[in-house]
Design a protein around this motif. Sequence first.
Motif, PDB file in Angstrom:
ATOM      1  N   GLU A   4      86.100 -51.015 -32.201  1.00 31.95           N
ATOM      2  CA  GLU A   4      86.348 -52.450 -32.385  1.00 31.95           C
ATOM      3  C   GLU A   4      87.816 -52.815 -32.165  1.00 31.95           C
ATOM      4  O   GLU A   4      88.380 -53.642 -32.866  1.00 31.95           O
ATOM      5  CB  GLU A   4      85.869 -52.912 -33.758  1.00 31.95           C
ATOM      6  CG  GLU A   4      84.366 -52.788 -33.932  1.00 31.95           C
ATOM      7  CD  GLU A   4      83.878 -53.255 -35.293  1.00 31.95           C
ATOM      8  OE1 GLU A   4      84.700 -53.512 -36.199  1.00 31.95           O
ATOM      9  OE2 GLU A   4      82.647 -53.369 -35.443  1.00 31.95           O
ATOM     10  N   LYS A  45      84.971 -44.689 -43.410  1.00 33.10           N
ATOM     11  CA  LYS A  45      84.790 -45.041 -41.995  1.00 33.10           C
ATOM     12  C   LYS A  45      83.432 -44.553 -41.485  1.00 33.10           C
ATOM     13  O   LYS A  45      82.729 -45.272 -40.776  1.00 33.10           O
ATOM     14  CB  LYS A  45      85.913 -44.446 -41.157  1.00 33.10           C
ATOM     15  CG  LYS A  45      85.765 -44.711 -39.668  1.00 33.10           C
ATOM     16  CD  LYS A  45      86.909 -44.169 -38.860  1.00 33.10           C
ATOM     17  CE  LYS A  45      87.167 -42.755 -39.165  1.00 33.10           C
ATOM     18  NZ  LYS A  45      86.986 -41.739 -38.238  1.00 33.10           N
ATOM     19  N   VAL A  80      82.311 -48.437 -40.502  1.00 32.03           N
ATOM     20  CA  VAL A  80      82.513 -48.848 -39.117  1.00 32.03           C
ATOM     21  C   VAL A  80      81.773 -47.946 -38.123  1.00 32.03           C
ATOM     22  O   VAL A  80      81.227 -48.426 -37.135  1.00 32.03           O
ATOM     23  CB  VAL A  80      84.019 -48.964 -38.788  1.00 32.03           C
ATOM     24  CG1 VAL A  80      84.707 -47.618 -38.780  1.00 32.03           C
ATOM     25  CG2 VAL A  80      84.249 -49.673 -37.481  1.00 32.03           C
ATOM     26  N   LYS A  81      81.708 -46.648 -38.404  1.00 37.07           N
ATOM     27  CA  LYS A  81      80.992 -45.762 -37.480  1.00 37.07           C
ATOM     28  C   LYS A  81      79.486 -45.966 -37.564  1.00 37.07           C
ATOM     29  O   LYS A  81      78.800 -45.944 -36.538  1.00 37.07           O
ATOM     30  CB  LYS A  81      81.350 -44.297 -37.738  1.00 37.07           C
ATOM     31  CG  LYS A  81      82.618 -43.878 -37.051  1.00 37.07           C
ATOM     32  CD  LYS A  81      82.746 -42.369 -37.061  1.00 37.07           C
ATOM     33  CE  LYS A  81      83.817 -41.920 -36.113  1.00 37.07           C
ATOM     34  NZ  LYS A  81      83.941 -40.449 -36.109  1.00 37.07           N
ATOM     35  N   LYS A 103      77.938 -48.713 -38.218  1.00 38.06           N
ATOM     36  CA  LYS A 103      77.676 -49.948 -37.460  1.00 38.06           C
ATOM     37  C   LYS A 103      77.809 -49.711 -35.963  1.00 38.06           C
ATOM     38  O   LYS A 103      76.998 -50.213 -35.174  1.00 38.06           O
ATOM     39  CB  LYS A 103      78.644 -51.044 -37.894  1.00 38.06           C
ATOM     40  CG  LYS A 103      78.406 -51.544 -39.290  1.00 38.06           C
ATOM     41  CD  LYS A 103      79.475 -52.534 -39.687  1.00 38.06           C
ATOM     42  CE  LYS A 103      79.391 -52.864 -41.164  1.00 38.06           C
ATOM     43  NZ  LYS A 103      80.527 -53.669 -41.609  1.00 38.06           N
TER      44      LYS A 103
END
Length: 185
Positions: free
Chosen positions: A28, A118, A122-123, A125
């Motif tokens: 991102e 993370k 985020v990972k 997602k």
Amino acid sequence: MESMETARITWRDALLMPEDTRRYEAIEGDLYVIPAPSRRHQWAVHQLDVELHRLLVEPGHGEVYPAPFGVEFPDTEEGVQPDLLFVRRERLDIIGEDWLRGAPDLVVEILSPSTAKKDRGVKLKLYRRQGVAVYWIVDLDAEAVEVWDFAAGARRPEHYTDRLPVSVAGNMVGHIDLGPVFRRE
């Protein structure tokens, strides 16, 4: 007043980072730096790698790669270096000499104190969004594996503590005994 905008980091930018004991990822538009793994982390990666080779590579289902081996998601210029990844035989054309382009069929991340947030945020997602079929999050402290079967539309993970089922495109091929993976020295 002029707006200040920071530059978006791409996978290609991450590849230009110094070759040291760390891994670099771009998700991102942000750069993530992963420190060198612990002994216990590497033990778990090794044990899972051996078992995945036995269940997936030796029978000819596809190929398994441990880190550092990059995964580039070209449409979004994002890239990561999962602890382990698997690509089915029918999709081996996405694997290049230095990294693969596209979504692996299986991604495995071993949690560490510096990566847990993370890996579960985020990972998770990223992998869901990019079309990874199955995502394993290995929690060594809890001695459990969370299995996210995105291909089956999972909204929650399944949890395994003793035996981890392994499948290829929804077809069961065997189990991994998790005792050796979680072994403490």
